[in-house]
Design a protein around this motif. Sequence first.
Motif, PDB file in Angstrom:
ATOM      1  N   GLN A 105       0.835  -1.202   0.000  1.00 21.25           N
ATOM      2  CA  GLN A 105       0.000   0.000   0.000  1.00 21.25           C
ATOM      3  C   GLN A 105       0.875   1.259   0.000  1.00 21.25           C
ATOM      4  OE1 GLN A 105      -2.985  -1.147  -1.058  1.00 21.25           O
ATOM      5  NE2 GLN A 105      -3.926   0.291   0.333  1.00 21.25           N
ATOM      6  N   LYS A 106       1.938   1.250   0.792  1.00 23.69           N
ATOM      7  CA  LYS A 106       2.847   2.395   0.854  1.00 23.69           C
ATOM      8  C   LYS A 106       3.526   2.596  -0.495  1.00 23.69           C
ATOM      9  CE  LYS A 106       6.894   4.176   3.243  1.00 23.69           C
ATOM     10  NZ  LYS A 106       7.979   3.917   4.168  1.00 23.69           N
ATOM     11  N   HIS A 107       3.972   1.505  -1.102  1.00 20.79           N
ATOM     12  CA  HIS A 107       4.618   1.583  -2.408  1.00 20.79           C
ATOM     13  C   HIS A 107       3.646   2.134  -3.453  1.00 20.79           C
ATOM     14  CE1 HIS A 107       7.356   0.574  -5.652  1.00 20.79           C
ATOM     15  NE2 HIS A 107       6.359  -0.036  -6.269  1.00 20.79           N
ATOM     16  N   LEU A 108       2.407   1.681  -3.434  1.00 21.94           N
ATOM     17  CA  LEU A 108       1.399   2.158  -4.370  1.00 21.94           C
ATOM     18  C   LEU A 108       1.163   3.656  -4.204  1.00 21.94           C
ATOM     19  CD1 LEU A 108      -0.762   1.624  -6.519  1.00 21.94           C
ATOM     20  CD2 LEU A 108      -2.339   1.057  -4.655  1.00 21.94           C
ATOM     21  N   ALA A 109       1.088   4.122  -2.966  1.00 22.49           N
ATOM     22  CA  ALA A 109       0.894   5.551  -2.710  1.00 22.49           C
ATOM     23  C   ALA A 109       2.074   6.363  -3.245  1.00 22.49           C
ATOM     24  CB  ALA A 109       0.714   5.798  -1.212  1.00 22.49           C
ATOM     25  N   GLU A 110       3.298   5.862  -3.071  1.00 24.31           N
ATOM     26  CA  GLU A 110       4.481   6.555  -3.572  1.00 24.31           C
ATOM     27  C   GLU A 110       4.476   6.614  -5.099  1.00 24.31           C
ATOM     28  OE1 GLU A 110       7.645   4.300  -1.806  1.00 24.31           O
ATOM     29  OE2 GLU A 110       7.412   5.275   0.145  1.00 24.31           O
ATOM     30  N   VAL A 111       4.079   5.535  -5.747  1.00 28.88           N
ATOM     31  CA  VAL A 111       4.029   5.505  -7.208  1.00 28.88           C
ATOM     32  C   VAL A 111       2.970   6.481  -7.711  1.00 28.88           C
ATOM     33  CG1 VAL A 111       3.436   4.067  -9.202  1.00 28.88           C
ATOM     34  CG2 VAL A 111       4.964   3.187  -7.443  1.00 28.88           C
ATOM     35  N   LYS A 112       1.799   6.488  -7.081  1.00 25.99           N
ATOM     36  CA  LYS A 112       0.736   7.416  -7.485  1.00 25.99           C
ATOM     37  C   LYS A 112       1.194   8.864  -7.336  1.00 25.99           C
ATOM     38  CE  LYS A 112      -3.399   4.650  -6.684  1.00 25.99           C
ATOM     39  NZ  LYS A 112      -4.659   4.544  -5.914  1.00 25.99           N
ATOM     40  N   ASP A 113       1.897   9.163  -6.232  1.00 27.20           N
ATOM     41  CA  ASP A 113       2.401  10.517  -6.003  1.00 27.20           C
ATOM     42  C   ASP A 113       3.411  10.908  -7.079  1.00 27.20           C
ATOM     43  OD1 ASP A 113       2.742  12.957  -4.380  1.00 27.20           O
ATOM     44  OD2 ASP A 113       4.744  12.135  -3.963  1.00 27.20           O
ATOM     45  N   ALA A 114       4.320  10.000  -7.407  1.00 28.98           N
ATOM     46  CA  ALA A 114       5.329  10.281  -8.433  1.00 28.98           C
ATOM     47  C   ALA A 114       4.669  10.514  -9.792  1.00 28.98           C
ATOM     48  CB  ALA A 114       6.330   9.131  -8.518  1.00 28.98           C
ATOM     49  N   LEU A 115       3.689   9.694 -10.144  1.00 22.55           N
ATOM     50  CA  LEU A 115       3.005   9.857 -11.426  1.00 22.55           C
ATOM     51  C   LEU A 115       2.232  11.172 -11.490  1.00 22.55           C
ATOM     52  CD1 LEU A 115       1.753   6.223 -12.068  1.00 22.55           C
ATOM     53  CD2 LEU A 115       3.625   7.421 -13.215  1.00 22.55           C
ATOM     54  N   ALA A 116       1.624  11.573 -10.377  1.00 20.92           N
ATOM     55  CA  ALA A 116       0.910  12.852 -10.334  1.00 20.92           C
ATOM     56  C   ALA A 116       1.882  14.016 -10.549  1.00 20.92           C
ATOM     57  CB  ALA A 116       0.171  13.003  -9.008  1.00 20.92           C
ATOM     58  N   LYS A 117       3.058  13.927  -9.938  1.00 22.77           N
ATOM     59  CA  LYS A 117       4.058  14.987 -10.102  1.00 22.77           C
ATOM     60  C   LYS A 117       4.585  15.023 -11.533  1.00 22.77           C
ATOM     61  CE  LYS A 117       5.336  15.176  -5.275  1.00 22.77           C
ATOM     62  NZ  LYS A 117       6.279  14.851  -4.232  1.00 22.77           N
ATOM     63  N   ILE A 118       4.742  13.872 -12.145  1.00 26.00           N
ATOM     64  CA  ILE A 118       5.186  13.818 -13.539  1.00 26.00           C
ATOM     65  C   ILE A 118       4.142  14.454 -14.440  1.00 26.00           C
ATOM     66  CG2 ILE A 118       5.632  12.252 -15.480  1.00 26.00           C
ATOM     67  CD1 ILE A 118       6.983  10.378 -13.384  1.00 26.00           C
ATOM     68  N   ARG A 119       2.862  14.103 -14.235  1.00 24.34           N
ATOM     69  CA  ARG A 119       1.785  14.694 -15.040  1.00 24.34           C
ATOM     70  C   ARG A 119       1.757  16.209 -14.881  1.00 24.34           C
ATOM     71  NH1 ARG A 119      -0.951   9.983 -13.591  1.00 24.34           N
ATOM     72  NH2 ARG A 119      -1.824  10.956 -11.738  1.00 24.34           N
ATOM     73  N   GLN A 120       1.912  16.692 -13.648  1.00 23.52           N
ATOM     74  CA  GLN A 120       1.914  18.129 -13.392  1.00 23.52           C
ATOM     75  C   GLN A 120       3.089  18.795 -14.106  1.00 23.52           C
ATOM     76  OE1 GLN A 120      -0.405  19.923 -11.877  1.00 23.52           O
ATOM     77  NE2 GLN A 120       0.709  21.829 -12.173  1.00 23.52           N
ATOM     78  N   GLY A 121       4.257  18.177 -14.049  1.00 25.21           N
ATOM     79  CA  GLY A 121       5.429  18.738 -14.723  1.00 25.21           C
ATOM     80  C   GLY A 121       5.257  18.763 -16.229  1.00 25.21           C
ATOM     81  N   GLU A 122       4.683  17.711 -16.796  1.00 24.82           N
ATOM     82  CA  GLU A 122       4.446  17.683 -18.243  1.00 24.82           C
ATOM     83  C   GLU A 122       3.440  18.752 -18.650  1.00 24.82           C
ATOM     84  OE1 GLU A 122       3.337  13.585 -18.734  1.00 24.82           O
ATOM     85  OE2 GLU A 122       5.398  12.986 -19.214  1.00 24.82           O
ATOM     86  N   LYS A 123       2.427  18.964 -17.827  1.00 25.71           N
ATOM     87  CA  LYS A 123       1.424  20.004 -18.105  1.00 25.71           C
ATOM     88  C   LYS A 123       2.086  21.382 -18.092  1.00 25.71           C
ATOM     89  CE  LYS A 123      -2.721  22.112 -16.248  1.00 25.71           C
ATOM     90  NZ  LYS A 123      -3.479  22.343 -15.025  1.00 25.71           N
ATOM     91  N   GLU A 124       2.904  21.638 -17.076  1.00 28.81           N
ATOM     92  CA  GLU A 124       3.586  22.919 -16.985  1.00 28.81           C
ATOM     93  C   GLU A 124       4.563  23.110 -18.138  1.00 28.81           C
ATOM     94  OE1 GLU A 124       5.218  23.285 -13.055  1.00 28.81           O
ATOM     95  OE2 GLU A 124       3.223  23.304 -12.130  1.00 28.81           O
ATOM     96  N   LEU A 125       5.208  22.043 -18.587  1.00 24.94           N
ATOM     97  CA  LEU A 125       6.112  22.133 -19.729  1.00 24.94           C
ATOM     98  C   LEU A 125       5.327  22.508 -20.991  1.00 24.94           C
ATOM     99  CD1 LEU A 125       8.998  21.749 -20.814  1.00 24.94           C
ATOM    100  CD2 LEU A 125       8.410  19.353 -21.234  1.00 24.94           C
ATOM    101  N   ARG A 126       4.188  21.852 -21.216  1.00 21.78           N
ATOM    102  CA  ARG A 126       3.346  22.181 -22.382  1.00 21.78           C
ATOM    103  C   ARG A 126       2.864  23.622 -22.343  1.00 21.78           C
ATOM    104  NH1 ARG A 126       1.094  17.222 -21.162  1.00 21.78           N
ATOM    105  NH2 ARG A 126      -0.716  18.227 -20.213  1.00 21.78           N
ATOM    106  N   GLU A 127       2.563  24.133 -21.155  1.00 22.86           N
ATOM    107  CA  GLU A 127       2.057  25.497 -20.993  1.00 22.86           C
ATOM    108  C   GLU A 127       3.165  26.537 -20.991  1.00 22.86           C
ATOM    109  OE1 GLU A 127      -0.206  25.227 -17.410  1.00 22.86           O
ATOM    110  OE2 GLU A 127      -1.877  24.195 -18.381  1.00 22.86           O
ATOM    111  N   GLY A 128       4.415  26.092 -21.086  1.00 23.00           N
ATOM    112  CA  GLY A 128       5.540  27.024 -21.123  1.00 23.00           C
ATOM    113  C   GLY A 128       5.882  27.623 -19.775  1.00 23.00           C
TER     114      GLY A 128
END
Length: 61
Positions: free
Chosen positions: A29-52
Motif C-alpha cells: 500500500q505504501k509503495h502504491l501511494a508513492e508511485v501514485k504521487d510520483a506519477l501525479a508529479k510527472i503529469r503536473q510537470g508535463e502540463k507545466e512544460l506544455r504550458e511554457g
Amino acid sequence: MRSILTIPKRITHGEELIVVRRQEYERMQKHLAEVKDALAKIRQGEKELREGKTRVIKSFP
C-alpha cells in the motif's frame, strides 16, 4: 514453511483470492501511494512544460 489456504469458490463467487501478511500488505500500500504521487508529479510537470511555465536548462552546473 509457508501454509497454503484454499478459499472455496462458493465463498468468493468464483474470484481468485490471495492471502498476505498484514506487514506485506501495508508495504505494498505504501509503495502504491508513492508511485501514485510520483506519477501525479510527472503529469503536473508535463502540463507545466506544455504550458511554457518551465525553463529548459541544457546542463547542470
